[in-house]
Design an enzyme around this catalytic site. Structure first.
Site, PDB file in Angstrom:
ATOM      1  N   GLY A   1     -12.007   7.037  22.859  1.00  0.00           N
ATOM      2  CA  GLY A   1     -10.940   7.663  23.631  1.00  0.00           C
ATOM      3  C   GLY A   1     -11.309   9.072  23.970  1.00  0.00           C
ATOM      4  CE  LYS A   2     -12.487  13.576  28.464  1.00  0.00           C
ATOM      5  NZ  LYS A   2     -13.903  13.405  28.757  1.00  0.00           N
TER       6      LYS A   2
END
Length: 347
Positions: free
Chosen positions: A341-342
């Site tokens: 994920g970011k």
């Protein structure tokens, strides 16, 4: 070859403008850093992931040109062991793309409680990192949608160069302002050599990426990109460490990608490593290093001439392009690598 444009590729192309905007915002803050730094003697970098690779660049830059001892933090000392120590005289520099990674924010707060002054480097305006830091260097990369960091990474490097200037490094801010033009030149180059390297990487299971000094950060970041987007077993190593044993893994099925500025004290060693790799029958691919490295490699991507201290900001761009193109050739989505994920939260 597929011509689909990924978000990652679009964000790679946005880097010159992101850097111009970032430098316009941060260079005037060098004096603020200087005032804060008067109370300190050494620097502690706090980061994870791509930000930690940026910190390696900052560490070499501040030590080689700013005359200050630097250390890369082990955040678990703060967040897991809850150790107490005297950090008076320390400038703690926390780096986080989002400014919301709890471990990094908590470690910076811990450093402050131990007596350190603090600087936060982030792309997240108004984030917990900016609110907790004595001085916040907020990069202007804009919203980054692809999971692999590209423009947030290079703007972090620019922020670290500004930090070094504020810490008294005898460097030319005018040359720093020229970096966006350099990256535009890199992006405008013919892609035949880069395309050929991508073709030769199809089918390999692993690679060794090596550089030394300022370029060590590029080797680490290039390896991370290949791991997260292409799922390669890529090792980023200083060539000094590589020669201490891991070079044994380099063979005809495990190529070496070597990165270097076109000049500087680490270039001869990088060329010698390329020659040794070639002598062992393994493929050697170069990024930068001028004619000397190109002559020792099977294929090399040329880079514009810039001072060694600035080279890592542009050297990473061909590695980003190789990663994005290779991921698509392998049938992967470079924008959304599996399991990532970011914002990554660790404890």
């Amino acid at each position: 070859m597929t011509t689909t444009t990924s978000v990652m590729r679009s964000e790679i192309a946005q880097q010159p403008e992101a850097l111009r905007t970032t430098l316009d915002a941060l260079l005037p803050m060098a004096g603020e850093i200087e005032r804060l730094a008067r109370e300190t003697r050494q620097v502690l970098f706090i980061a994870r992931g791509s930000s930690d690779n940026a910190a390696v660049y900052g560490s070499y830059l501040v030590q080689a040109h700013g005359g200050r001892l630097t250390t890369l933090a082990s955040p678990s000392i703060a967040t897991t062991y809850h150790a107490k120590m005297d950090l008076s005289g320390v400038l703690a520099v926390a780096i986080s793309q989002s400014g919301r990674t709890e471990e990094i924010v908590d470690t910076m707060r811990w450093a402050a409680e131990c007596g350190a002054r603090t600087v936060g480097i982030t792309n997240g305006a108004g984030s917990p990192l900016t609110e907790a830091a004595d001085v916040a260097l907020v990069t202007r990369a804009g919203n980054e949608l692809a999971v692999p960091a590209t423009k947030t990474y290079t703007t972090q490097l620019a922020a670290l160069a500004v930090l070094a200037l504020g810490l008294g490094a005898d460097l030319d801010a005018g040359r720093l302002r020229g970096v966006p033009d350099t990256i535009e030149e890199v992006l405008a180059q013919p892609t035949d050599r880069l395309d050929a390297i991508v073709e030769r990487l199809i089918g390999v299971k692993g690679a060794v990426i090596s550089g030394r000094g300022m370029a060590f950060s590029t080797a680490l970041e290039a390896a991370l990109k290949l791991k997260e987007a292409c799922y390669l077993h890529a090792m980023g190593l200083s060539y000094a460490d590589l020669l201490h044993g891991p070079i044994a893994v380099v063979d005809r099925d495990t190529p070496a990608i070597l990165v270097a500025a076109n000049s500087g004290p680490t270039l001869p060693g990088t060329v010698a490593l390329a020659e040794r790799v070639a002598a062992a029958g393994a493929p050697a691919y170069g990024i930068g290093g001028g004619a000397a490295l190109a002559g020792a490699c099977d294929l090399a991507v040329p880079m514009p001439d810039v001072p060694e201290w600035l080279a890592p900001i542009s050297l990473i761009v061909p590695a980003q392009l190789i990663t994005e193109q290779l991921a698509r050739r392998l049938g992967y989505n470079p924008d959304a690598p599996r399991g990532l994920g970011k914002v990554t939260q660790t404890s």
